[in-house]
Design an enzyme around this catalytic site. Sequence first.
Site, PDB file in Angstrom:
ATOM      1  N   TRP A   1       9.990  15.815  29.028  1.00 46.87           N
ATOM      2  CA  TRP A   1      10.085  15.742  30.500  1.00 46.87           C
ATOM      3  C   TRP A   1      11.033  16.787  31.075  1.00 46.87           C
ATOM      4  O   TRP A   1      10.992  17.058  32.271  1.00 46.87           O
ATOM      5  CB  TRP A   1      10.555  14.339  30.939  1.00 46.87           C
ATOM      6  CG  TRP A   1      11.773  13.863  30.208  1.00 46.87           C
ATOM      7  CD1 TRP A   1      11.782  13.021  29.124  1.00 46.87           C
ATOM      8  CD2 TRP A   1      13.144  14.208  30.443  1.00 46.87           C
ATOM      9  NE1 TRP A   1      13.071  12.825  28.686  1.00 46.87           N
ATOM     10  CE2 TRP A   1      13.928  13.543  29.476  1.00 46.87           C
ATOM     11  CE3 TRP A   1      13.792  15.023  31.380  1.00 46.87           C
ATOM     12  CZ2 TRP A   1      15.313  13.659  29.413  1.00 46.87           C
ATOM     13  CZ3 TRP A   1      15.171  15.145  31.318  1.00 46.87           C
ATOM     14  CH2 TRP A   1      15.921  14.466  30.350  1.00 46.87           C
ATOM     15  N   ASN A   2      11.912  17.382  30.246  1.00 46.69           N
ATOM     16  CA  ASN A   2      12.922  18.266  30.843  1.00 46.69           C
ATOM     17  C   ASN A   2      12.357  19.632  31.230  1.00 46.69           C
ATOM     18  O   ASN A   2      12.908  20.311  32.085  1.00 46.69           O
ATOM     19  CB  ASN A   2      14.160  18.402  29.936  1.00 46.69           C
ATOM     20  CG  ASN A   2      13.853  18.994  28.593  1.00 46.69           C
ATOM     21  OD1 ASN A   2      12.698  19.020  28.168  1.00 46.69           O
ATOM     22  ND2 ASN A   2      14.864  19.474  27.904  1.00 46.69           N
TER      23      ASN A   2
ATOM     24  N   LYS B   1      -0.196  15.868  25.066  1.00 50.62           N
ATOM     25  CA  LYS B   1       0.313  14.550  25.462  1.00 50.62           C
ATOM     26  C   LYS B   1       1.670  14.764  26.134  1.00 50.62           C
ATOM     27  O   LYS B   1       2.691  14.945  25.472  1.00 50.62           O
ATOM     28  CB  LYS B   1       0.473  13.603  24.272  1.00 50.62           C
ATOM     29  CG  LYS B   1       0.747  12.176  24.755  1.00 50.62           C
ATOM     30  CD  LYS B   1       1.542  11.328  23.819  1.00 50.62           C
ATOM     31  CE  LYS B   1       3.011  11.538  23.817  1.00 50.62           C
ATOM     32  NZ  LYS B   1       3.754  11.221  25.045  1.00 50.62           N
ATOM     33  N   PRO B   2       1.676  14.755  27.472  1.00 49.86           N
ATOM     34  CA  PRO B   2       2.956  14.918  28.172  1.00 49.86           C
ATOM     35  C   PRO B   2       3.714  13.583  28.152  1.00 49.86           C
ATOM     36  O   PRO B   2       3.128  12.538  27.875  1.00 49.86           O
ATOM     37  CB  PRO B   2       2.529  15.278  29.594  1.00 49.86           C
ATOM     38  CG  PRO B   2       1.189  14.643  29.757  1.00 49.86           C
ATOM     39  CD  PRO B   2       0.541  14.621  28.392  1.00 49.86           C
TER      40      PRO B   2
ATOM     41  N   SER C   1       5.649  10.230  29.727  1.00 49.31           N
ATOM     42  CA  SER C   1       5.250   9.384  30.869  1.00 49.31           C
ATOM     43  C   SER C   1       6.075   9.690  32.123  1.00 49.31           C
ATOM     44  O   SER C   1       5.668   9.371  33.226  1.00 49.31           O
ATOM     45  CB  SER C   1       5.376   7.905  30.502  1.00 49.31           C
ATOM     46  OG  SER C   1       6.694   7.634  30.097  1.00 49.31           O
TER      47      SER C   1
ATOM     48  N   SER D   1      13.454  14.717  20.781  1.00 48.37           N
ATOM     49  CA  SER D   1      14.659  14.351  20.022  1.00 48.37           C
ATOM     50  C   SER D   1      14.442  14.479  18.517  1.00 48.37           C
ATOM     51  O   SER D   1      13.317  14.366  18.021  1.00 48.37           O
ATOM     52  CB  SER D   1      15.067  12.917  20.353  1.00 48.37           C
ATOM     53  OG  SER D   1      14.135  12.026  19.774  1.00 48.37           O
TER      54      SER D   1
ATOM     55  N   GLU E   1      10.681  21.277  17.733  1.00 50.40           N
ATOM     56  CA  GLU E   1      11.821  21.824  18.489  1.00 50.40           C
ATOM     57  C   GLU E   1      12.647  20.618  18.896  1.00 50.40           C
ATOM     58  O   GLU E   1      12.289  19.895  19.817  1.00 50.40           O
ATOM     59  CB  GLU E   1      11.335  22.574  19.737  1.00 50.40           C
ATOM     60  CG  GLU E   1      10.397  23.722  19.477  1.00 50.40           C
ATOM     61  CD  GLU E   1      11.048  24.877  18.737  1.00 50.40           C
ATOM     62  OE1 GLU E   1      12.281  24.874  18.565  1.00 50.40           O
ATOM     63  OE2 GLU E   1      10.309  25.778  18.304  1.00 50.40           O
ATOM     64  N   LEU E   2      13.775  20.407  18.207  1.00 43.72           N
ATOM     65  CA  LEU E   2      14.474  19.123  18.350  1.00 43.72           C
ATOM     66  C   LEU E   2      15.824  19.271  19.047  1.00 43.72           C
ATOM     67  O   LEU E   2      16.069  20.240  19.743  1.00 43.72           O
ATOM     68  CB  LEU E   2      14.590  18.493  16.960  1.00 43.72           C
ATOM     69  CG  LEU E   2      13.248  18.380  16.211  1.00 43.72           C
ATOM     70  CD1 LEU E   2      13.435  17.799  14.832  1.00 43.72           C
ATOM     71  CD2 LEU E   2      12.230  17.570  17.004  1.00 43.72           C
TER      72      LEU E   2
ATOM     73  N   CYS F   1      17.742  21.266  25.713  1.00 43.99           N
ATOM     74  CA  CYS F   1      18.167  21.225  24.301  1.00 43.99           C
ATOM     75  C   CYS F   1      19.137  22.361  23.989  1.00 43.99           C
ATOM     76  O   CYS F   1      19.883  22.279  23.023  1.00 43.99           O
ATOM     77  CB  CYS F   1      16.969  21.358  23.379  1.00 43.99           C
ATOM     78  SG  CYS F   1      15.771  20.098  23.678  1.00 43.99           S
TER      79      CYS F   1
ATOM     80  N   GLU G   1      24.449  14.815  21.528  1.00 44.20           N
ATOM     81  CA  GLU G   1      24.056  15.541  22.740  1.00 44.20           C
ATOM     82  C   GLU G   1      24.251  14.646  23.969  1.00 44.20           C
ATOM     83  O   GLU G   1      23.661  13.559  24.024  1.00 44.20           O
ATOM     84  CB  GLU G   1      22.569  15.836  22.600  1.00 44.20           C
ATOM     85  CG  GLU G   1      22.164  17.214  22.875  1.00 44.20           C
ATOM     86  CD  GLU G   1      20.663  17.405  22.654  1.00 44.20           C
ATOM     87  OE1 GLU G   1      20.178  18.442  23.056  1.00 44.20           O
ATOM     88  OE2 GLU G   1      19.973  16.529  22.090  1.00 44.20           O
TER      89      GLU G   1
HETATM   90  C1  SIN Z   1      14.340  22.713  25.835  1.00 45.63           C
HETATM   91  O1  SIN Z   1      15.341  22.250  26.315  1.00 45.63           O
HETATM   92  O2  SIN Z   1      13.644  22.037  25.090  1.00 45.63           O
HETATM   93  C2  SIN Z   1      13.849  24.102  26.133  1.00 45.63           C
HETATM   94  C3  SIN Z   1      14.825  24.934  26.789  1.00 45.63           C
HETATM   95  C4  SIN Z   1      14.342  26.352  27.041  1.00 45.63           C
HETATM   96  O3  SIN Z   1      13.195  26.707  26.797  1.00 45.63           O
HETATM   97  O4  SIN Z   1      15.171  27.113  27.495  1.00 45.63           O
END
Ligand code: SIN
Length: 481
Positions: free
Chosen positions: A154-155, A178-179, A181, A233, A254-255, A288, A383
């Site tokens: 979602w971010n 699959k985005p 919710s 996550s 990508e975690l 992330c 985090e």
């Molecule tokens: C992410 O937070 O998963 C991606 C961040 C980015 O692409 O800069």
Amino acid sequence: MQKNNLIKKEAYVNGKWVSARSGKTFEVNNPATGALIASIPDMNREDVRAAIDAANESWHSYRDLTANERAGLLKKWYALILENKEELANLMTIESGKVLQESIGEVEYGASFVEWFAEEAKRTYGDVIPAPTNDKRIVVIKQSIGVVAALTPWNFPLAMITRKVAPALAAGSPVVVKPPSETPLTALALAHLAEKAGFPPGVYNTVTTTESSEVGKELCENRKVRKLSFTGSTQVGKILMSQCSSTLKKLSLELGGNAPFIVFDDADVDAAVKGAIAAKFRNSGQTCVCVNRFFAQDKIYEEFVAKLTSAVAGLKVGNGLDSDVQIGPLISAKGLNKVKQHVEDAVAKGAVLREGGKEMSGLFYQPTVLADATADMIIAQEEVFGPVAPVFRFSTEEEVIKMANDTEYGLAAYFYTKDVSRCWRVAEALESGMVGINEGLISNAVAPFGGVKQSGIGREGSKYGMDYFMEIKYLCFGGIK
Ligand code: SIN
């Protein structure tokens, strides 16, 4: 003013806009106001299986298009995304809370992956390898991997889709997206634009659901899905990885991260503060690659904390649709509680609140600076995913490298220094997939994004990104006279 042309209320499967077979729906709300934006299909395992079947059916004819034809479709999609930039950004802001300027930036960032991979589609070169004997010729070709499942966060409601889907489509692989919710509407808007761009039915599918575990399990265990790419996550990444083992599926993960940001005594402190604001407060601290731990060296510690505090005090919090707002709401009550817990724990263990530290109304939290942070605080290891900047103190380069690497994560790291030799030493010693040197914003389409240790597997974007959606095949020609 919000226009609604891109708000789609159905999922997109096999070239059609569809409801869930069960008829179930779920609500998508604005995290800044709580207002309902739309109700959309709450799909289940059976629905996603239909999407996988459709993607698989379309695979052979799609991969047989020439690279130029696939590139042409991607270019049309790219143009449509940019044509609809304002509206996509508005939609992203109302469903994710991201401030408008950043949403506009994300549309451009997301579109840049589509443009990049449209170009890369034509460069999936193989190899000719000198053979060990004269009667043989050895050739390596690259082929589309097959159906790709893209599970996105979602971010970054738009860019994390295009960063996965564009290389897959460029390589000739159909996708099931699959985005999450929280932000399915931007994903459906992208599907709508992909439909307009002319991708054949079945090649681009988007399923919406609140049943992430069940739907995720199907995507992991279904044999027709050949590759799964996930951003989210570390905890969920591990579950998906174990579920994918039943089909030995190829994986990109990508975690989570725990990014250090180091300011050495010889740094340009003003530049470091500018970089710190960009690297920490982007998307209200919910990325992330956001800094989780600041380390400032003894001599400039006070100066850095004071200047960071004054910059943070100037950040305006509010509804992301207001043009001068820089910090939006957190995505959920769960996210807000985590931020509160981290700050309370840090203060109880001796951190000094220099700015912020309080919950505001709704899902908003004050941008916060904590001085005198120490390794025993939760925030040193987990985090925070919110607008909180803890600053640790250090004395030597050797000490700070140990502190920076003292985490199970290894996604991004940043440091500021004017010493060129130190630039190389520290960059090489940091255990992370990406390093910003005198720079707080490192993400772009041409560079490989990804982590080491428990921050993931694989790289996205860049000239390396296509390989994760292709298989290498080796051809041995024998009997050559
Ligand atoms: C992410 O937070 O998963 C991606 C961040 C980015 O692409 O800069």
